[in-house]
Motif scaffolding. Structure first.
Motif, short mmCIF file in Angstrom:
data_model
loop_
_atom_site.label_atom_id
_atom_site.label_comp_id
_atom_site.label_asym_id
_atom_site.label_seq_id
_atom_site.Cartn_x
_atom_site.Cartn_y
_atom_site.Cartn_z
N LEU A 61 0.83 -1.20 0.00
CA LEU A 61 0.00 0.00 0.00
C LEU A 61 0.86 1.26 0.00
O LEU A 61 0.55 2.24 -0.68
CB LEU A 61 -0.94 0.01 1.20
N SER A 62 1.96 1.25 0.73
CA SER A 62 2.88 2.40 0.73
C SER A 62 3.49 2.62 -0.64
O SER A 62 3.65 3.75 -1.08
CB SER A 62 3.98 2.20 1.76
N GLU A 63 3.82 1.54 -1.32
CA GLU A 63 4.36 1.66 -2.67
C GLU A 63 3.32 2.22 -3.64
O GLU A 63 3.63 3.03 -4.50
CB GLU A 63 4.88 0.32 -3.17
N VAL A 64 2.07 1.79 -3.48
CA VAL A 64 1.00 2.30 -4.34
C VAL A 64 0.78 3.79 -4.08
O VAL A 64 0.60 4.58 -5.02
CB VAL A 64 -0.30 1.50 -4.12
N ILE A 65 0.83 4.19 -2.82
CA ILE A 65 0.65 5.60 -2.49
C ILE A 65 1.80 6.43 -3.05
O ILE A 65 1.60 7.52 -3.58
CB ILE A 65 0.49 5.78 -0.97
N GLN A 66 3.02 5.91 -2.96
CA GLN A 66 4.16 6.63 -3.53
C GLN A 66 4.02 6.72 -5.06
O GLN A 66 4.34 7.75 -5.65
CB GLN A 66 5.45 5.93 -3.17
N LEU A 67 3.53 5.68 -5.68
CA LEU A 67 3.29 5.71 -7.12
C LEU A 67 2.23 6.77 -7.46
O LEU A 67 2.37 7.49 -8.46
CB LEU A 67 2.84 4.33 -7.62
N MET A 68 1.21 6.89 -6.64
CA MET A 68 0.18 7.90 -6.87
C MET A 68 0.77 9.31 -6.75
O MET A 68 0.36 10.22 -7.48
CB MET A 68 -0.98 7.72 -5.89
N GLN A 69 1.74 9.50 -5.84
CA GLN A 69 2.40 10.80 -5.75
C GLN A 69 3.14 11.11 -7.05
O GLN A 69 3.08 12.24 -7.54
CB GLN A 69 3.38 10.82 -4.58
N TYR A 70 3.82 10.12 -7.62
CA TYR A 70 4.50 10.35 -8.88
C TYR A 70 3.52 10.60 -10.02
O TYR A 70 3.81 11.37 -10.94
CB TYR A 70 5.42 9.17 -9.22
N VAL A 71 2.36 9.98 -9.97
CA VAL A 71 1.33 10.23 -10.98
C VAL A 71 0.85 11.68 -10.88
O VAL A 71 0.65 12.35 -11.90
CB VAL A 71 0.16 9.24 -10.82
N ILE A 72 0.71 12.19 -9.66
CA ILE A 72 0.32 13.58 -9.47
C ILE A 72 1.37 14.50 -10.08
O ILE A 72 1.05 15.49 -10.75
CB ILE A 72 0.10 13.89 -7.98
N TYR A 73 2.65 14.19 -9.87
CA TYR A 73 3.71 15.01 -10.45
C TYR A 73 3.65 14.95 -11.98
O TYR A 73 3.88 15.96 -12.65
CB TYR A 73 5.08 14.56 -9.97
N GLY A 74 3.38 13.79 -12.51
CA GLY A 74 3.27 13.65 -13.96
C GLY A 74 2.12 14.45 -14.53
O GLY A 74 2.25 15.10 -15.58
N ILE A 75 0.98 14.40 -13.86
CA ILE A 75 -0.18 15.18 -14.31
C ILE A 75 0.12 16.66 -14.23
O ILE A 75 -0.21 17.43 -15.15
CB ILE A 75 -1.42 14.81 -13.47
N ALA A 76 0.78 17.09 -13.15
CA ALA A 76 1.11 18.51 -13.01
C ALA A 76 2.07 18.95 -14.11
O ALA A 76 1.91 20.04 -14.67
CB ALA A 76 1.70 18.77 -11.63
N SER A 77 3.06 18.13 -14.41
CA SER A 77 4.00 18.53 -15.48
C SER A 77 3.30 18.57 -16.83
O SER A 77 3.61 19.42 -17.67
CB SER A 77 5.20 17.58 -15.50
N PHE A 78 2.35 17.67 -17.05
CA PHE A 78 1.57 17.70 -18.29
C PHE A 78 0.76 18.99 -18.37
O PHE A 78 0.67 19.62 -19.43
CB PHE A 78 0.65 16.50 -18.39
N PHE A 79 0.16 19.41 -17.25
CA PHE A 79 -0.60 20.67 -17.24
C PHE A 79 0.32 21.84 -17.59
O PHE A 79 -0.06 22.72 -18.35
CB PHE A 79 -1.23 20.91 -15.87
N PHE A 80 1.53 21.86 -17.01
CA PHE A 80 2.45 22.96 -17.30
C PHE A 80 2.87 22.94 -18.77
O PHE A 80 3.01 23.99 -19.39
CB PHE A 80 3.67 22.89 -16.40
N LEU A 81 3.09 21.77 -19.34
CA LEU A 81 3.47 21.69 -20.75
C LEU A 81 2.30 22.05 -21.67
O LEU A 81 2.50 22.59 -22.75
CB LEU A 81 3.97 20.28 -21.09
#
Length: 83
Positions: A61-81
């Protein structure tokens, strides 16, 4: 024409509404990224403090939550691009 009149004429052509909208969009993306990170980090802390006595119980579950944090960063970078 003096310098003041030239500056006023130049500033008259600036699309202020678009600038404000862009700043608000960047602020919203940054707020989304920051709040998502803090919320997921808090979820891990609550999980460790109240629901788990052994770290191996919630490792996946901790690994999944950490993966979700990276997904948030990816979505944010996509928004900026995208802007």
């Amino acid at each position: 024409m003096g310098c003041f009149e030239c500056c006023i004429k130049c500033l008259g052509g600036v699309p202020y509404a678009s600038l404000v909208a862009t700043i608000l969009c960047f602020s919203g993306v940054a707020l989304f990224c920051g709040c998502g990170h803090v919320a997921l980090a808090g979820t891990v802390a609550i999980l460790e403090q109240h629901f788990s006595t052994n770290a191996s119980d919630h490792a996946l579950l901790s690994e999944v939550i950490q993966l979700m944090q990276y997904v948030i960063y990816g979505i944010a970078s996509f928004f900026f691009l995208y802007l």
